[in-house]
Design an enzyme around this catalytic site. Structure first.
Site, PDB file in Angstrom:
ATOM      1  N   TRP A   1      27.598  39.990  41.871  1.00  0.00           N
ATOM      2  CA  TRP A   1      26.266  40.678  42.061  1.00  0.00           C
ATOM      3  C   TRP A   1      26.548  42.113  43.025  1.00  0.00           C
ATOM      4  O   TRP A   1      25.729  42.949  42.760  1.00  0.00           O
ATOM      5  CB  TRP A   1      25.703  39.785  42.971  1.00  0.00           C
ATOM      6  CG  TRP A   1      25.054  38.561  42.116  1.00  0.00           C
ATOM      7  CD1 TRP A   1      25.348  38.350  40.984  1.00  0.00           C
ATOM      8  CD2 TRP A   1      24.046  37.855  42.325  1.00  0.00           C
ATOM      9  NE1 TRP A   1      24.478  37.307  40.534  1.00  0.00           N
ATOM     10  CE2 TRP A   1      23.671  36.874  41.487  1.00  0.00           C
ATOM     11  CE3 TRP A   1      23.106  37.636  43.814  1.00  0.00           C
ATOM     12  CZ2 TRP A   1      23.067  35.810  41.556  1.00  0.00           C
ATOM     13  CZ3 TRP A   1      22.241  36.626  43.936  1.00  0.00           C
ATOM     14  CH2 TRP A   1      22.153  35.897  42.580  1.00  0.00           C
TER      15      TRP A   1
ATOM     16  N   HIS B   1      39.033  43.814  44.816  1.00  0.00           N
ATOM     17  CA  HIS B   1      38.326  44.534  43.957  1.00  0.00           C
ATOM     18  C   HIS B   1      38.507  45.996  44.078  1.00  0.00           C
ATOM     19  O   HIS B   1      38.671  46.467  45.114  1.00  0.00           O
ATOM     20  CB  HIS B   1      36.891  44.207  44.002  1.00  0.00           C
ATOM     21  CG  HIS B   1      35.986  44.686  42.898  1.00  0.00           C
ATOM     22  ND1 HIS B   1      35.538  45.961  42.961  1.00  0.00           N
ATOM     23  CD2 HIS B   1      35.379  44.113  41.761  1.00  0.00           C
ATOM     24  CE1 HIS B   1      34.886  45.974  41.744  1.00  0.00           C
ATOM     25  NE2 HIS B   1      34.826  45.029  41.103  1.00  0.00           N
TER      26      HIS B   1
ATOM     27  N   GLU C   1      36.639  48.453  43.892  1.00  0.00           N
ATOM     28  CA  GLU C   1      35.751  49.164  44.865  1.00  0.00           C
ATOM     29  C   GLU C   1      36.135  48.914  46.123  1.00  0.00           C
ATOM     30  O   GLU C   1      36.020  49.933  47.081  1.00  0.00           O
ATOM     31  CB  GLU C   1      34.264  48.668  44.588  1.00  0.00           C
ATOM     32  CG  GLU C   1      33.793  49.076  43.339  1.00  0.00           C
ATOM     33  CD  GLU C   1      32.836  48.301  42.455  1.00  0.00           C
ATOM     34  OE1 GLU C   1      32.187  47.413  43.236  1.00  0.00           O
ATOM     35  OE2 GLU C   1      32.566  48.416  41.264  1.00  0.00           O
TER      36      GLU C   1
ATOM     37  N   GLU D   1      41.034  43.925  35.779  1.00  0.00           N
ATOM     38  CA  GLU D   1      39.654  44.877  35.867  1.00  0.00           C
ATOM     39  C   GLU D   1      40.167  46.174  35.763  1.00  0.00           C
ATOM     40  O   GLU D   1      40.252  47.010  36.657  1.00  0.00           O
ATOM     41  CB  GLU D   1      38.755  44.752  36.877  1.00  0.00           C
ATOM     42  CG  GLU D   1      38.184  43.505  37.140  1.00  0.00           C
ATOM     43  CD  GLU D   1      36.840  43.326  37.852  1.00  0.00           C
ATOM     44  OE1 GLU D   1      35.777  42.786  37.178  1.00  0.00           O
ATOM     45  OE2 GLU D   1      36.799  43.800  38.790  1.00  0.00           O
TER      46      GLU D   1
HETATM   47  P1  PGA Z   1      30.829  45.635  35.275  1.00  0.00           P
HETATM   48  O1  PGA Z   1      31.449  45.389  36.755  1.00  0.00           O
HETATM   49  O2  PGA Z   1      30.681  44.293  34.470  1.00  0.00           O
HETATM   50  O3  PGA Z   1      29.337  46.069  35.799  1.00  0.00           O
HETATM   51  O4  PGA Z   1      31.558  46.738  34.724  1.00  0.00           O
HETATM   52  C1  PGA Z   1      32.728  44.271  36.725  1.00  0.00           C
HETATM   53  C2  PGA Z   1      33.231  44.201  38.171  1.00  0.00           C
HETATM   54  O5  PGA Z   1      33.448  45.357  38.906  1.00  0.00           O
HETATM   55  O6  PGA Z   1      33.629  43.193  38.543  1.00  0.00           O
END
Ligand code: PGA
Length: 260
Positions: free
Chosen positions: A16, A102, A104, A174
């Site tokens: 989320w 992640h 980010e 990812e």
């Molecule tokens: P997204 O993000 O499905 O919005 O591309 C995936 C994630 O960052 O885990």
């Protein structure tokens, strides 16, 4: 269906991110819990919520087939670390999963793979399943560095874990360029990296070779089934689409379609 694919259940996990408030979370959690009742054994669903909403997840998802988790944990177990959330705190609310590394967090909080490895250890010690995220930037992909980058990121984690611990993790591939961009990796691109990661996991032990390897990055109802049908793609880590119950449930259904 190849034998080794058949024995791994599909896993669909929502991330989320920093979205939601109590009222809208309640609607989303209830819709997901209700919709997921039709899922069968071959599919597990979970949502990773912002830490303040763990108690809400426990209250509204407890007793449902949907598990919950956090999006990060501290590298420390407790102490003077203002603002941090320990894995054991998430475990207090019956969380099952903890996303670690992640992209980010790597990009905006300077988290490097050695720190991610420690976070994975802390999660395991608290009884949580770490979802170890790896992925390359567009520039790295264009320079032919994808395998080197994801291989190094995963290796840092595998190095510090025992075989028994490593057999309990989840890996999420990812590609950074696919996250939140609407531009998913093609199934062939994703499968290629997943096969590479699978081989690396197999290098640790046969049990580790079987950990779920999820794909994340613009997974949506339209592309989920094709992605999940790939030999080494065991489900997805879903960002944007996990905020809409119908989309998230459709993605769970896509996993169901290829798991039976
Ligand atoms: P997204 O993000 O499905 O919005 O591309 C995936 C994630 O960052 O885990």
């Amino acid at each position: 269906m190849p034998k080794e694919q058949a024995k791994r259940a599909k896993l669909v996990i929502g991330n989320w991110k920093m979205h939601g408030r109590l009222a809208e979370n309640a609607v989303l959690m209830q819709a997901v819990a209700t919709g997921a009742t039709t899922l069968q054994k071959g599919v597990r669903a979970a949502v990773c919520v912002p830490a303040p909403y763990l108690a809400q997840a426990q209250a509204l998802l407890g007793g449902s087939v949907v598990a919950w988790g956090v999006q990060d944990v501290s590298a420390h177990t407790q102490g003077a670390y203002t603002g941090e959330v320990a894995a054991g705190m998430a475990a207090d609310f019956d969380a099952t999963f903890a996303i670690v590394g992640h992209s980010e967090r790597r990009a905006y909080h300077g988290e490097h793979s050695d720190l991610v490895a420690v976070k994975a250890q802390r999660a395991l010690e608290a009884g949580l399943t770490p979802i170890v995220c790896v992925g390359e930037t567009l520039e790295q992909r264009e320079n032919g560095l994808t395998e080197q980058v994801v291989g190094t990121q995963l290796e840092a984690v595998l190095l510090v874990l025992s075989e028994a611990q490593a057999a309990k993790i989840v890996v999420a591939y990812e590609p950074v360029w696919a996250i939140g961009t609407g531009k998913s990796a093609t199934t062939a691109q994703a499968q290629q990296v997943h096969a590479f990661l699978r081989a690396q996991l197999a290098g640790k032990s046969a049990a580790v070779a079987d950990v779920p390897v999820l794909y994340g990055g613009s997974v949506k109802p339209e592309n989920a089934e094709e992605l999940f049908a790939q030999q080494d793609i065991d489900g997805g880590l879903i960002g944007g689409a996990s905020l809409k119950s119908n989309d998230f449930l459709a993605i769970c259904q896509a996993a169901q379609n290829v798991s039976v």
